[in-house]
Design a protein around this motif. Structure first.
Motif, PDB file in Angstrom:
ATOM      1  N   PRO A  72      22.415  36.380  45.010  1.00  0.00           N
ATOM      2  CA  PRO A  72      22.325  37.361  43.926  1.00  0.00           C
ATOM      3  C   PRO A  72      23.415  38.429  43.988  1.00  0.00           C
ATOM      4  O   PRO A  72      23.570  39.172  43.044  1.00  0.00           O
ATOM      5  CB  PRO A  72      20.950  37.999  44.129  1.00  0.00           C
ATOM      6  N   LEU A  74      26.805  37.911  44.891  1.00  0.00           N
ATOM      7  CA  LEU A  74      28.161  37.335  44.844  1.00  0.00           C
ATOM      8  C   LEU A  74      28.860  37.479  46.196  1.00  0.00           C
ATOM      9  O   LEU A  74      30.066  37.661  46.271  1.00  0.00           O
ATOM     10  CB  LEU A  74      29.014  37.989  43.742  1.00  0.00           C
TER      11      LEU A  74
ATOM     12  N   GLY B  35      20.769  38.760  39.742  1.00  0.00           N
ATOM     13  CA  GLY B  35      22.029  38.491  40.405  1.00  0.00           C
ATOM     14  C   GLY B  35      22.373  37.015  40.395  1.00  0.00           C
ATOM     15  O   GLY B  35      23.524  36.627  40.180  1.00  0.00           O
ATOM     16  N   THR B  36      21.359  36.160  40.634  1.00  0.00           N
ATOM     17  CA  THR B  36      21.585  34.715  40.587  1.00  0.00           C
ATOM     18  C   THR B  36      22.007  34.271  39.189  1.00  0.00           C
ATOM     19  O   THR B  36      22.888  33.426  39.034  1.00  0.00           O
ATOM     20  CB  THR B  36      20.289  33.990  40.994  1.00  0.00           C
ATOM     21  N   LEU B  38      23.542  36.161  36.936  1.00  0.00           N
ATOM     22  CA  LEU B  38      24.921  36.644  36.758  1.00  0.00           C
ATOM     23  C   LEU B  38      25.912  35.719  37.458  1.00  0.00           C
ATOM     24  O   LEU B  38      26.930  35.325  36.881  1.00  0.00           O
ATOM     25  CB  LEU B  38      25.015  38.069  37.312  1.00  0.00           C
ATOM     26  N   ASN B  39      25.569  35.329  38.686  1.00  0.00           N
ATOM     27  CA  ASN B  39      26.422  34.459  39.485  1.00  0.00           C
ATOM     28  C   ASN B  39      26.656  33.119  38.782  1.00  0.00           C
ATOM     29  O   ASN B  39      27.802  32.691  38.597  1.00  0.00           O
ATOM     30  CB  ASN B  39      25.716  34.249  40.833  1.00  0.00           C
ATOM     31  N   THR B  40      25.566  32.462  38.354  1.00  0.00           N
ATOM     32  CA  THR B  40      25.715  31.145  37.716  1.00  0.00           C
ATOM     33  C   THR B  40      26.408  31.276  36.363  1.00  0.00           C
ATOM     34  O   THR B  40      27.162  30.380  35.972  1.00  0.00           O
ATOM     35  CB  THR B  40      24.349  30.471  37.542  1.00  0.00           C
ATOM     36  N   LEU B  42      28.782  33.520  35.563  1.00  0.00           N
ATOM     37  CA  LEU B  42      30.213  33.693  35.821  1.00  0.00           C
ATOM     38  C   LEU B  42      30.862  32.366  36.188  1.00  0.00           C
ATOM     39  O   LEU B  42      31.952  32.030  35.716  1.00  0.00           O
ATOM     40  CB  LEU B  42      30.423  34.703  36.964  1.00  0.00           C
ATOM     41  N   ARG B  43      30.159  31.571  37.013  1.00  0.00           N
ATOM     42  CA  ARG B  43      30.700  30.285  37.428  1.00  0.00           C
ATOM     43  C   ARG B  43      30.796  29.315  36.250  1.00  0.00           C
ATOM     44  O   ARG B  43      31.791  28.585  36.105  1.00  0.00           O
ATOM     45  CB  ARG B  43      29.821  29.674  38.527  1.00  0.00           C
ATOM     46  N   LYS B 195      23.499  26.569  35.543  1.00  0.00           N
ATOM     47  CA  LYS B 195      24.932  26.543  35.237  1.00  0.00           C
ATOM     48  C   LYS B 195      25.222  25.532  34.133  1.00  0.00           C
ATOM     49  O   LYS B 195      25.966  25.838  33.197  1.00  0.00           O
ATOM     50  CB  LYS B 195      25.708  26.197  36.512  1.00  0.00           C
TER      51      LYS B 195
END
Lengths: 82, 286
Positions: A72, A74, B35-36, B38-40, B42-43, B195
């Protein structure tokens, strides 16, 4: 054989332990199938006061990318090495 | 290593090309599911840009108020942090004015389905080409753990110590009946599926809706026997059943102890609103 490098940005890590628990090799280590885990919680603390994750044995990493997609904050990145 | 060097290190990661490093590390709690997401996200956007299917200068990320409203601040695209419940209304305006843009609206369960319910339903009815991502963390976390329309029955929150008495919304069924042409649900345990769904939503035309069931370890999990972030992700992983098709919409409401149905519920075609209106008015698309 493909080698993987695990990069941890320690200032970003908040010690939520999701990467340690989601890693398949570390789960195999918990039931005694392999002798070393890929990730584990270290004794050190980051500048925000959270416990940090550390890499134990990167050669066991299979490059499944579960840890760096699920992080979560990065903070963890699995990079392919030639 | 100083914080500046850490941020520089993040920008050197190729897949983090769309992360706004100067706003990171983010202000969300440790182990937060946003956060997860957001991470996926961005990827997924980086992969699409590498494949040449998407131009990140045409990407707009809009979010409302709440924990999920923070997402628009962490992406290096055009973004708006709008009023409570109105990310979909603002996204409709952006899309109508500039139809060539790829518009994303992020919101929480209270944002999109409590205060902004009407905007979300009307956008789905019009079938306007915006992509709505709803982060379902079962409570209004930024207000301190207040129960909301998606809190499962009998769940314990700070404000309902004897359990929540109301039924929760069946979100996929609600959106399908409002006329959304793409309705999917995944949890934060399904990172690769998330994703892939982001990539699919970015390329398809029409109203796309994704519900992400997310963990809230600090304000919801600790009252409901999920002491740490992983125990809730583990619960999602063990309890989810992958389905495909609208026949599963009836059972899609989330309750504790029952399987969480995940997958693509609806995928249909319908005339798109911006195209229809631009054709009728005789305006040439740029």
């Amino acid at each position: 054989m493909v080698k993987w490098r695990i990069e941890i940005i320690e200032d970003f890590c908040k010690g939520c332990e999701i990467c340690v628990n989601i890693c398949p090799i570390t789960n195999l280590y918990k039931v005694g199938k392999v002798d070393k885990p890929v990730l584990r919680m270290s004794e050190r603390f980051g500048y925000q006061g959270y416990p940090l994750v550390e890499v134990v044995d990167p050669t066991k990493c299979t490059g499944c990318h579960l840890c760096d997609h699920a992080c979560p904050d990065l903070a963890i990145h699995v990079i392919k090495e030639e | 290593m100083s914080l500046e060097e850490s941020r520089k290190k993040l920008t050197q990661m190729p897949e983090m090309s769309l992360a706004r490093a100067e706003a990171l590390p983010h202000s969300l709690c440790p182990g937060c599911g946003i956060g997860t997401i957001l991470n996926t996200f961005l990827r997924a956007m980086h992969e699409l840009e590498e494949e040449g299917k998407l131009d990140s200068s045409k990407l707009v990320v809009i979010s409302g108020i709440g924990c999920s409203g923070r997402i628009s601040g962490f992406v290096k695209t055009d973004s708006m942090h709008t009023t409570h419940g109105r990310p979909v209304a603002f996204a409709t305006g952006v899309k109508l004015a500039r139809p060539e843009l790829n518009v994303w609206a992020f919101g929480g369960d209270a944002d999109l389905f409590q205060i902004g319910l009407n905007h979300t339903l009307q956008a789905a009815r019009r079938n306007i080409d915006i992509k709505v991502v709803m982060v379902n963390n079962f409570n209004i976390a930024m207000t301190g753990g207040v129960p909301t329309v998606t809190t499962p029955p009998k769940a314990i929150t700070k404000y309902t110590p004897r359990g929540w008495f109301e039924r929760s919304f069946n979100i996929p069924k609600l959106m399908a009946s409002a006329g959304a042409t793409y309705v999917a649900r995944w949890t934060t345990a399904h990172v690769f599926q998330l994703k892939q769904t982001f990539k699919k939503m970015a390329l398809r035309k029409g109203f796309s809706f994704l519900e992400v069931v997310s963990q809230c370890p600090v304000l919801f999990g600790r009252y409901n026997k999920f002491r740490d972030p992983w125990s809730m992700v583990d619960y999602f992983m063990k309890m989810s059943r992958v389905v495909k098709g609208p026949q599963y919409l009836e059972e899609a409401a989330i309750e504790f102890g029952k399987p969480i149905l995940v997958g693509e519920f609806v995928e249909t075609e319908a005339p798109e609103y911006t195209e229809t209106i631009y054709e009728a008015e005789g305006v040439v698309r740029k």
